[in-house]
Write a protein that holds these residues in place. Structure first.
Motif, short mmCIF file in Angstrom:
data_model
loop_
_atom_site.label_atom_id
_atom_site.label_comp_id
_atom_site.label_asym_id
_atom_site.label_seq_id
_atom_site.Cartn_x
_atom_site.Cartn_y
_atom_site.Cartn_z
N ALA A 109 34.11 56.19 29.93
CA ALA A 109 34.24 54.80 30.39
C ALA A 109 33.89 53.85 29.25
O ALA A 109 34.51 52.78 29.09
CB ALA A 109 33.34 54.55 31.60
N THR A 110 32.90 54.23 28.42
CA THR A 110 32.51 53.40 27.28
C THR A 110 33.61 53.36 26.22
O THR A 110 33.90 52.29 25.67
CB THR A 110 31.20 53.94 26.66
N VAL A 111 34.23 54.50 25.94
CA VAL A 111 35.33 54.52 24.97
C VAL A 111 36.43 53.56 25.41
O VAL A 111 36.95 52.77 24.62
CB VAL A 111 35.88 55.96 24.80
N SER A 112 36.76 53.60 26.71
CA SER A 112 37.80 52.72 27.24
C SER A 112 37.37 51.26 27.18
O SER A 112 38.14 50.37 26.79
CB SER A 112 38.11 53.13 28.69
N GLU A 115 37.54 49.96 23.69
CA GLU A 115 38.94 49.81 23.29
C GLU A 115 39.47 48.45 23.74
O GLU A 115 40.22 47.78 23.03
CB GLU A 115 39.77 50.94 23.91
N GLU A 116 39.03 48.01 24.94
CA GLU A 116 39.51 46.73 25.48
C GLU A 116 38.69 45.55 24.95
O GLU A 116 39.17 44.43 24.90
CB GLU A 116 39.45 46.76 27.02
N ASN A 117 37.44 45.79 24.62
CA ASN A 117 36.56 44.72 24.14
C ASN A 117 35.58 45.34 23.15
O ASN A 117 34.59 45.96 23.55
CB ASN A 117 35.81 44.09 25.34
N GLU A 122 25.87 42.09 26.71
CA GLU A 122 25.16 43.00 27.62
C GLU A 122 25.74 42.89 29.04
O GLU A 122 25.94 43.91 29.72
CB GLU A 122 23.66 42.70 27.64
N ASP A 123 26.02 41.67 29.49
CA ASP A 123 26.58 41.51 30.84
C ASP A 123 27.95 42.20 30.95
O ASP A 123 28.25 42.83 31.96
CB ASP A 123 26.74 40.02 31.18
N GLN A 124 28.75 42.04 29.89
CA GLN A 124 30.08 42.68 29.92
C GLN A 124 29.97 44.20 29.92
O GLN A 124 30.78 44.88 30.52
CB GLN A 124 30.92 42.19 28.73
N ILE A 125 28.94 44.72 29.26
CA ILE A 125 28.73 46.17 29.27
C ILE A 125 28.35 46.62 30.68
O ILE A 125 28.92 47.58 31.23
CB ILE A 125 27.63 46.58 28.26
N ARG A 126 27.41 45.90 31.29
CA ARG A 126 26.96 46.31 32.63
C ARG A 126 28.11 46.20 33.64
O ARG A 126 28.29 47.08 34.48
CB ARG A 126 25.76 45.46 33.07
N GLU A 127 28.90 45.13 33.53
CA GLU A 127 30.05 45.01 34.44
C GLU A 127 31.13 46.03 34.10
O GLU A 127 31.77 46.60 34.99
CB GLU A 127 30.63 43.59 34.38
#
Lengths: 156, 272
Positions: A109-112, A115-117, A122-127
Protein backbone atom coordinates in the motif's frame (compact mmCIF):
# COMPACT_ATOMS: atom_id res chain seq x y z
CA UNK A 1 -12.65 -23.70 -15.44
CA UNK A 2 -11.14 -20.72 -17.22
CA UNK A 3 -7.63 -20.48 -18.55
CA UNK A 4 -5.89 -17.27 -17.55
CA UNK A 5 -2.50 -15.78 -18.18
CA UNK A 6 -1.01 -13.25 -15.83
CA UNK A 7 2.36 -11.89 -14.84
CA UNK A 8 3.37 -12.19 -11.19
CA UNK A 9 6.52 -10.36 -10.12
CA UNK A 10 7.63 -10.27 -13.72
CA UNK A 11 7.18 -13.98 -14.44
CA UNK A 12 4.43 -15.15 -16.77
CA UNK A 13 2.01 -17.78 -15.47
CA UNK A 14 -0.75 -19.68 -17.26
CA UNK A 15 -3.22 -21.69 -15.26
CA UNK A 16 -6.78 -23.00 -15.13
CA UNK A 17 -8.89 -21.42 -12.40
CA UNK A 18 -12.43 -21.73 -11.21
CA UNK A 19 -14.23 -18.40 -11.72
CA UNK A 20 -14.93 -18.19 -7.99
CA UNK A 21 -11.26 -18.39 -7.00
CA UNK A 22 -10.24 -15.09 -5.47
CA UNK A 23 -6.92 -13.64 -6.63
CA UNK A 24 -5.43 -14.03 -3.15
CA UNK A 25 -6.02 -17.79 -3.27
CA UNK A 26 -4.64 -18.04 -6.80
CA UNK A 27 -1.47 -16.38 -5.52
CA UNK A 28 -1.21 -18.35 -2.28
CA UNK A 29 -2.50 -21.79 -3.16
CA UNK A 30 -1.88 -22.12 -6.89
CA UNK A 31 1.37 -20.21 -7.19
CA UNK A 32 2.65 -20.89 -3.66
CA UNK A 33 3.32 -17.24 -2.88
CA UNK A 34 2.17 -17.07 0.71
CA UNK A 35 3.63 -13.65 1.45
CA UNK A 36 0.23 -12.21 0.59
CA UNK A 37 -1.82 -12.73 3.75
CA UNK A 38 -5.53 -13.32 4.31
CA UNK A 39 -6.51 -11.29 7.34
CA UNK A 40 -10.21 -10.53 7.41
CA UNK A 41 -11.62 -11.82 4.12
CA UNK A 42 -14.08 -8.91 4.19
CA UNK A 43 -12.21 -6.23 2.18
CA UNK A 44 -11.37 -4.40 5.40
CA UNK A 45 -7.87 -5.15 6.72
CA UNK A 46 -5.66 -4.79 3.66
CA UNK A 47 -3.32 -7.68 4.60
CA UNK A 48 -3.94 -9.14 1.12
CA UNK A 49 -2.94 -5.92 -0.69
CA UNK A 50 -1.00 -6.49 -3.93
CA UNK A 51 -0.23 -4.22 -6.86
CA UNK A 52 -2.27 -4.73 -10.01
CA UNK A 53 -0.60 -2.87 -12.89
CA UNK A 54 1.17 -0.83 -10.23
CA UNK A 55 -1.84 0.15 -8.11
CA UNK A 56 -2.81 -1.21 -4.69
CA UNK A 57 -5.74 -3.63 -4.71
CA UNK A 58 -7.19 -5.96 -2.07
CA UNK A 59 -6.63 -9.37 -3.65
CA UNK A 60 -9.47 -10.89 -1.58
CA UNK A 61 -11.85 -8.64 -3.53
CA UNK A 62 -10.77 -9.52 -7.02
CA UNK A 63 -11.36 -12.75 -8.91
CA UNK A 64 -8.43 -14.60 -10.39
CA UNK A 65 -10.17 -14.45 -13.77
CA UNK A 66 -10.23 -10.64 -13.48
CA UNK A 67 -6.42 -10.74 -13.33
CA UNK A 68 -6.19 -12.12 -16.88
CA UNK A 69 -3.46 -10.20 -18.69
CA UNK A 70 -2.62 -8.09 -15.64
CA UNK A 71 0.73 -7.57 -14.04
CA UNK A 72 0.70 -8.44 -10.33
CA UNK A 73 3.35 -7.49 -7.79
CA UNK A 74 3.39 -9.26 -4.42
CA UNK A 75 5.72 -8.78 -1.46
CA UNK A 76 7.96 -11.53 -2.88
CA UNK A 77 8.62 -9.36 -5.93
CA UNK A 78 9.86 -6.19 -4.27
CA UNK A 79 13.43 -7.04 -3.32
CA UNK A 80 15.90 -7.38 -6.16
CA UNK A 81 19.35 -8.96 -6.24
CA UNK A 82 19.21 -9.54 -2.49
CA UNK A 83 18.57 -5.87 -1.81
CA UNK A 84 15.40 -4.88 0.02
CA UNK A 85 13.09 -2.43 -1.73
CA UNK A 86 13.51 1.06 -0.22
CA UNK A 87 10.06 0.77 1.42
CA UNK A 88 10.99 -2.61 2.93
CA UNK A 89 14.29 -1.16 4.12
CA UNK A 90 12.47 1.78 5.73
CA UNK A 91 10.01 -0.52 7.54
CA UNK A 92 13.03 -2.52 8.78
CA UNK A 93 15.00 0.48 9.96
CA UNK A 94 12.09 2.30 11.59
CA UNK A 95 10.72 -0.91 13.11
CA UNK A 96 7.44 -0.37 11.25
CA UNK A 97 6.12 -3.75 12.36
CA UNK A 98 5.46 -5.75 15.50
CA UNK A 99 4.02 -9.20 14.75
CA UNK A 100 4.50 -8.61 11.02
CA UNK A 101 1.24 -10.13 9.81
CA UNK A 102 -0.05 -6.90 8.26
CA UNK A 103 3.38 -5.86 6.93
CA UNK A 104 3.23 -7.18 3.34
CA UNK A 105 -0.02 -5.29 2.80
CA UNK A 106 1.29 -2.12 4.42
CA UNK A 107 4.47 -2.23 2.35
CA UNK A 108 2.60 -2.64 -0.94
CA UNK A 109 0.00 0.00 0.00
CA UNK A 110 2.95 2.31 0.75
CA UNK A 111 4.60 1.61 -2.62
CA UNK A 112 1.32 2.52 -4.33
CA UNK A 113 0.82 5.62 -2.15
CA UNK A 114 4.33 6.93 -2.88
CA UNK A 115 3.82 6.27 -6.58
CA UNK A 116 0.79 8.60 -6.51
CA UNK A 117 2.29 11.14 -4.08
CA UNK A 118 6.05 11.00 -3.64
CA UNK A 119 6.11 13.49 -0.77
CA UNK A 120 3.02 12.93 1.41
CA UNK A 121 2.36 14.82 4.63
CA UNK A 122 1.78 12.85 7.82
CA UNK A 123 -1.99 13.30 7.39
CA UNK A 124 -1.80 12.12 3.79
CA UNK A 125 0.15 9.05 4.90
CA UNK A 126 -2.41 8.18 7.58
CA UNK A 127 -5.29 8.68 5.14
CA UNK A 128 -3.41 6.91 2.36
CA UNK A 129 -3.01 3.82 4.56
CA UNK A 130 -6.56 3.80 5.91
CA UNK A 131 -7.27 0.60 4.00
CA UNK A 132 -4.73 -1.32 6.11
CA UNK A 133 -5.19 -2.37 9.72
CA UNK A 134 -2.45 -3.27 12.21
CA UNK A 135 -3.88 -5.21 15.13
CA UNK A 136 -0.70 -4.56 17.13
CA UNK A 137 -1.64 -0.88 16.63
CA UNK A 138 1.92 -0.10 15.59
CA UNK A 139 0.84 2.79 13.43
CA UNK A 140 3.32 5.31 14.81
CA UNK A 141 6.38 3.53 13.46
CA UNK A 142 4.59 2.56 10.26
CA UNK A 143 4.03 6.26 9.55
CA UNK A 144 7.70 6.96 10.39
CA UNK A 145 8.73 4.22 7.97
CA UNK A 146 6.70 5.80 5.17
CA UNK A 147 8.18 9.19 5.97
CA UNK A 148 11.66 7.66 5.84
CA UNK A 149 10.93 5.92 2.55
CA UNK A 150 9.73 9.24 1.13
CA UNK A 151 13.04 10.82 2.15
CA UNK A 152 11.44 13.01 4.81
CA UNK A 153 13.15 14.23 7.92
CA UNK A 154 11.77 12.20 10.80
CA UNK A 155 10.19 13.81 13.84
CA UNK A 156 12.11 13.13 17.04
CA UNK B 1 -14.72 -17.22 2.44
CA UNK B 2 -15.30 -18.48 -1.06
CA UNK B 3 -18.28 -17.49 -3.23
CA UNK B 4 -20.67 -20.18 -4.45
CA UNK B 5 -19.79 -21.55 -7.88
CA UNK B 6 -20.79 -19.55 -10.93
CA UNK B 7 -20.00 -19.27 -14.63
CA UNK B 8 -17.99 -16.31 -15.86
CA UNK B 9 -18.10 -14.55 -19.22
CA UNK B 10 -16.06 -11.56 -20.32
CA UNK B 11 -18.08 -9.08 -22.37
CA UNK B 12 -16.24 -7.32 -25.20
CA UNK B 13 -18.82 -4.56 -25.54
CA UNK B 14 -22.11 -3.37 -24.07
CA UNK B 15 -24.38 -5.21 -26.51
CA UNK B 16 -22.55 -8.45 -25.85
CA UNK B 17 -22.99 -7.89 -22.10
CA UNK B 18 -26.75 -7.39 -22.57
CA UNK B 19 -26.99 -10.57 -24.62
CA UNK B 20 -24.99 -12.56 -22.04
CA UNK B 21 -27.19 -11.21 -19.21
CA UNK B 22 -30.21 -12.59 -21.08
CA UNK B 23 -28.81 -16.13 -20.87
CA UNK B 24 -29.77 -16.59 -17.23
CA UNK B 25 -32.32 -15.15 -14.87
CA UNK B 26 -29.69 -15.20 -12.12
CA UNK B 27 -26.92 -13.43 -14.04
CA UNK B 28 -25.19 -10.36 -12.61
CA UNK B 29 -22.90 -7.76 -14.11
CA UNK B 30 -19.53 -7.30 -12.47
CA UNK B 31 -17.58 -4.07 -12.91
CA UNK B 32 -15.02 -3.36 -10.17
CA UNK B 33 -16.73 -5.96 -7.99
CA UNK B 34 -16.37 -3.98 -4.77
CA UNK B 35 -20.06 -4.16 -3.88
CA UNK B 36 -20.83 -7.54 -5.46
CA UNK B 37 -17.85 -9.70 -4.42
CA UNK B 38 -18.23 -8.95 -0.68
CA UNK B 39 -21.88 -10.04 -0.93
CA UNK B 40 -20.92 -13.16 -2.90
CA UNK B 41 -18.24 -14.15 -0.39
CA UNK B 42 -20.89 -14.05 2.34
CA UNK B 43 -23.26 -15.85 -0.06
CA UNK B 44 -25.84 -13.12 0.34
CA UNK B 45 -25.64 -13.03 -3.46
CA UNK B 46 -25.35 -16.25 -5.47
CA UNK B 47 -25.54 -15.40 -9.17
CA UNK B 48 -25.07 -18.38 -11.49
CA UNK B 49 -23.36 -16.25 -14.16
CA UNK B 50 -21.11 -13.21 -13.85
CA UNK B 51 -20.82 -11.01 -16.93
CA UNK B 52 -17.61 -8.98 -16.62
CA UNK B 53 -17.71 -5.52 -18.19
CA UNK B 54 -14.37 -4.61 -16.61
CA UNK B 55 -12.53 -4.63 -19.93
CA UNK B 56 -14.90 -2.28 -21.80
CA UNK B 57 -12.46 0.62 -21.66
CA UNK B 58 -14.66 3.00 -23.65
CA UNK B 59 -17.02 3.16 -20.63
CA UNK B 60 -14.31 4.90 -18.62
CA UNK B 61 -14.15 8.66 -19.34
CA UNK B 62 -14.99 12.14 -18.13
CA UNK B 63 -16.16 14.49 -20.92
CA UNK B 64 -17.33 18.06 -21.20
CA UNK B 65 -20.95 17.91 -22.44
CA UNK B 66 -21.82 21.61 -22.52
CA UNK B 67 -23.90 22.47 -19.46
CA UNK B 68 -23.13 19.09 -17.96
CA UNK B 69 -20.25 16.68 -17.47
CA UNK B 70 -20.60 13.12 -18.79
CA UNK B 71 -18.90 10.35 -16.83
CA UNK B 72 -18.64 6.80 -18.15
CA UNK B 73 -20.17 4.22 -15.85
CA UNK B 74 -16.91 2.25 -15.58
CA UNK B 75 -14.91 5.25 -14.36
CA UNK B 76 -13.21 4.25 -11.12
CA UNK B 77 -13.62 6.22 -7.91
CA UNK B 78 -9.88 7.10 -7.99
CA UNK B 79 -10.29 8.58 -11.47
CA UNK B 80 -13.46 10.51 -10.53
CA UNK B 81 -11.65 11.87 -7.46
CA UNK B 82 -8.62 13.03 -9.48
CA UNK B 83 -10.42 14.38 -12.56
CA UNK B 84 -9.62 18.07 -13.19
CA UNK B 85 -12.88 18.85 -15.04
CA UNK B 86 -15.02 17.42 -12.24
CA UNK B 87 -12.76 19.10 -9.70
CA UNK B 88 -13.37 22.48 -11.31
CA UNK B 89 -17.06 22.28 -12.22
CA UNK B 90 -18.63 19.59 -10.04
CA UNK B 91 -16.25 19.37 -7.11
CA UNK B 92 -18.74 17.67 -4.80
CA UNK B 93 -18.66 14.52 -6.95
CA UNK B 94 -14.84 14.35 -6.98
CA UNK B 95 -14.59 15.11 -3.26
CA UNK B 96 -17.18 12.49 -2.39
CA UNK B 97 -15.47 9.84 -4.55
CA UNK B 98 -12.27 10.57 -2.62
CA UNK B 99 -14.07 9.67 0.65
CA UNK B 100 -15.23 6.22 -0.44
CA UNK B 101 -13.67 3.24 1.33
CA UNK B 102 -9.89 3.41 1.05
CA UNK B 103 -7.32 3.75 -1.76
CA UNK B 104 -7.45 0.06 -2.64
CA UNK B 105 -11.26 0.20 -2.96
CA UNK B 106 -11.07 3.36 -5.05
CA UNK B 107 -8.61 1.67 -7.43
CA UNK B 108 -11.26 -0.95 -8.32
CA UNK B 109 -14.73 0.38 -7.47
CA UNK B 110 -16.62 2.23 -10.21
CA UNK B 111 -19.16 5.04 -10.34
CA UNK B 112 -21.68 2.92 -12.25
CA UNK B 113 -21.24 -0.04 -9.94
CA UNK B 114 -21.94 2.06 -6.88
CA UNK B 115 -25.11 3.47 -8.49
CA UNK B 116 -26.39 0.12 -9.77
CA UNK B 117 -25.84 -1.50 -6.37
CA UNK B 118 -28.24 1.13 -4.93
CA UNK B 119 -27.13 0.81 -1.33
CA UNK B 120 -28.77 3.54 0.79
CA UNK B 121 -25.52 3.75 2.82
CA UNK B 122 -23.49 4.60 -0.31
CA UNK B 123 -22.19 8.12 -0.81
CA UNK B 124 -22.38 8.65 -4.57
CA UNK B 125 -26.13 7.90 -5.06
CA UNK B 126 -27.00 10.59 -2.51
CA UNK B 127 -24.79 13.19 -4.16
CA UNK B 128 -26.16 12.31 -7.61
CA UNK B 129 -29.71 12.62 -6.29
CA UNK B 130 -28.99 16.11 -4.94
CA UNK B 131 -27.40 17.01 -8.28
CA UNK B 132 -30.45 15.82 -10.29
CA UNK B 133 -28.05 13.64 -12.30
CA UNK B 134 -29.18 11.67 -15.34
CA UNK B 135 -28.31 8.02 -15.96
CA UNK B 136 -28.08 6.53 -19.45
CA UNK B 137 -29.08 2.89 -19.60
CA UNK B 138 -28.93 0.42 -22.47
CA UNK B 139 -31.13 -2.66 -22.58
CA UNK B 140 -32.34 -5.15 -25.20
CA UNK B 141 -34.86 -2.56 -26.49
CA UNK B 142 -32.32 0.24 -26.83
CA UNK B 143 -31.14 3.29 -24.91
CA UNK B 144 -33.06 5.33 -22.37
CA UNK B 145 -32.32 7.98 -19.77
CA UNK B 146 -33.46 7.73 -16.15
CA UNK B 147 -33.45 10.71 -13.78
CA UNK B 148 -31.67 10.07 -10.47
CA UNK B 149 -34.96 10.90 -8.73
CA UNK B 150 -36.66 7.96 -10.47
CA UNK B 151 -33.78 5.51 -10.22
CA UNK B 152 -33.60 4.32 -6.61
CA UNK B 153 -36.72 2.29 -5.94
CA UNK B 154 -35.93 0.26 -2.80
CA UNK B 155 -33.22 -1.26 -0.61
CA UNK B 156 -30.57 -2.43 -3.13
CA UNK B 157 -33.23 -2.00 -5.83
CA UNK B 158 -33.25 0.32 -8.79
CA UNK B 159 -35.09 1.00 -12.03
CA UNK B 160 -32.56 -1.20 -13.85
CA UNK B 161 -33.98 -4.34 -15.43
CA UNK B 162 -31.93 -7.56 -15.14
CA UNK B 163 -30.66 -7.17 -18.72
CA UNK B 164 -29.85 -3.43 -18.49
CA UNK B 165 -26.38 -1.89 -18.46
CA UNK B 166 -25.80 1.55 -16.95
CA UNK B 167 -23.53 3.32 -19.43
CA UNK B 168 -23.19 7.01 -18.56
CA UNK B 169 -23.87 9.48 -15.76
CA UNK B 170 -24.37 13.19 -16.41
CA UNK B 171 -23.99 15.80 -13.70
CA UNK B 172 -24.56 19.55 -14.06
CA UNK B 173 -21.73 22.05 -14.02
CA UNK B 174 -22.18 23.99 -10.81
CA UNK B 175 -21.78 27.71 -10.34
CA UNK B 176 -22.64 27.70 -6.64
CA UNK B 177 -21.30 25.93 -3.55
CA UNK B 178 -22.01 22.29 -2.76
CA UNK B 179 -20.91 20.03 0.07
CA UNK B 180 -21.20 16.47 1.31
CA UNK B 181 -21.22 16.19 5.12
CA UNK B 182 -20.52 12.59 6.11
CA UNK B 183 -20.31 11.16 9.59
CA UNK B 184 -18.64 7.83 10.28
CA UNK B 185 -16.96 6.60 13.41
CA UNK B 186 -13.87 4.97 11.92
CA UNK B 187 -11.74 5.28 8.82
CA UNK B 188 -13.21 3.40 5.82
CA UNK B 189 -16.60 2.89 7.54
CA UNK B 190 -19.81 3.49 5.64
CA UNK B 191 -21.61 6.71 6.50
CA UNK B 192 -23.77 6.45 9.62
CA UNK B 193 -25.59 9.41 8.10
CA UNK B 194 -24.52 11.90 5.44
CA UNK B 195 -26.05 14.95 3.82
CA UNK B 196 -25.43 16.32 0.32
CA UNK B 197 -26.33 19.98 -0.16
CA UNK B 198 -26.13 21.73 -3.55
CA UNK B 199 -26.94 25.35 -4.31
CA UNK B 200 -28.18 25.54 -7.86
CA UNK B 201 -30.69 27.39 -10.05
CA UNK B 202 -31.45 29.83 -7.24
CA UNK B 203 -32.42 27.09 -4.78
CA UNK B 204 -30.85 24.49 -2.53
CA UNK B 205 -31.21 20.74 -3.09
CA UNK B 206 -30.47 18.28 -0.29
CA UNK B 207 -30.28 14.50 -0.19
CA UNK B 208 -29.58 12.06 2.63
CA UNK B 209 -27.51 8.88 3.00
CA UNK B 210 -28.69 6.03 5.24
CA UNK B 211 -31.91 7.74 6.33
CA UNK B 212 -34.31 5.41 4.47
CA UNK B 213 -34.29 2.30 2.26
CA UNK B 214 -33.06 4.50 -0.61
CA UNK B 215 -31.16 7.76 -0.80
CA UNK B 216 -33.83 10.43 -0.27
CA UNK B 217 -34.28 14.13 -0.98
CA UNK B 218 -34.84 16.28 2.12
CA UNK B 219 -37.91 17.97 0.64
CA UNK B 220 -39.03 19.54 3.92
CA UNK B 221 -35.69 21.28 4.30
CA UNK B 222 -35.73 22.41 0.67
CA UNK B 223 -39.24 23.87 1.13
CA UNK B 224 -38.28 25.64 4.37
CA UNK B 225 -35.27 27.22 2.67
CA UNK B 226 -37.42 28.31 -0.28
CA UNK B 227 -39.73 29.97 2.26
CA UNK B 228 -36.79 31.90 3.70
CA UNK B 229 -36.02 29.85 6.83
CA UNK B 230 -32.54 30.04 8.39
CA UNK B 231 -30.23 26.99 8.46
CA UNK B 232 -31.21 25.75 11.94
CA UNK B 233 -34.96 26.14 11.32
CA UNK B 234 -34.76 24.43 7.94
CA UNK B 235 -32.55 21.61 9.28
CA UNK B 236 -35.17 20.80 11.92
CA UNK B 237 -37.39 19.49 9.11
CA UNK B 238 -34.84 16.94 7.84
CA UNK B 239 -36.71 13.99 9.34
CA UNK B 240 -39.76 14.49 7.11
CA UNK B 241 -40.20 11.60 4.70
CA UNK B 242 -37.35 9.55 6.21
CA UNK B 243 -37.34 6.13 7.83
CA UNK B 244 -33.82 5.72 9.25
CA UNK B 245 -32.57 2.23 10.10
CA UNK B 246 -31.42 1.11 13.54
CA UNK B 247 -28.22 -0.95 13.55
CA UNK B 248 -24.92 -1.33 15.40
CA UNK B 249 -23.77 2.09 14.19
CA UNK B 250 -26.76 3.93 15.63
CA UNK B 251 -30.45 3.90 16.45
CA UNK B 252 -33.05 5.54 14.23
CA UNK B 253 -33.43 8.26 16.84
CA UNK B 254 -29.67 8.93 16.85
CA UNK B 255 -29.61 9.04 13.05
CA UNK B 256 -32.47 11.55 13.01
CA UNK B 257 -30.55 13.78 15.42
CA UNK B 258 -27.33 13.39 13.44
CA UNK B 259 -29.12 14.29 10.20
CA UNK B 260 -30.38 17.53 11.78
CA UNK B 261 -26.89 18.51 12.95
CA UNK B 262 -25.19 17.59 9.66
CA UNK B 263 -27.85 19.41 7.63
CA UNK B 264 -27.45 22.60 9.67
CA UNK B 265 -23.65 22.41 9.29
CA UNK B 266 -23.89 21.76 5.55
CA UNK B 267 -26.24 24.72 5.08
CA UNK B 268 -24.00 26.97 7.16
CA UNK B 269 -21.05 25.89 5.04
CA UNK B 270 -22.94 26.74 1.84
CA UNK B 271 -23.60 30.27 3.03
CA UNK B 272 -20.15 30.80 4.58
Amino acid sequence: MKRIGLSVNGSPHELEVEPRELLVYVLRERLGMTGTHVGCDTSSCGACTVLVDGESVKSCTMLGVQAEGRSITTIEGLASNGELHPVQQAFHEQHGLQCGFCTPGFVLATVSLLEENSSPTEDQIREGLEGNLCRCTGYHNIVRAVQAAAGKELPA
Amino acid sequence: MIPAAFDYELAGNIDEAISLLGQSGEAKLIAGGHSLLPLMRLRFAQPDLLVDIGRIDDLSYVRDAGDSIAVGAMTRHADVAADPLLGADCGILAETAAQIGDPQVRHRGTLGGSIAHADPASDLPTVLLALDAEFDVRGPAGDRTIAAGDFFTGFLESALEPTDVLTEVRVPKLDGPATYAKYNRRAQDWATVAVAAVQRNGGTALALTNMAATPVRALGVEQALADGADAATAAARVGEGTNPPSDTNGSAEYRAHLATVLTRRALEQLSA
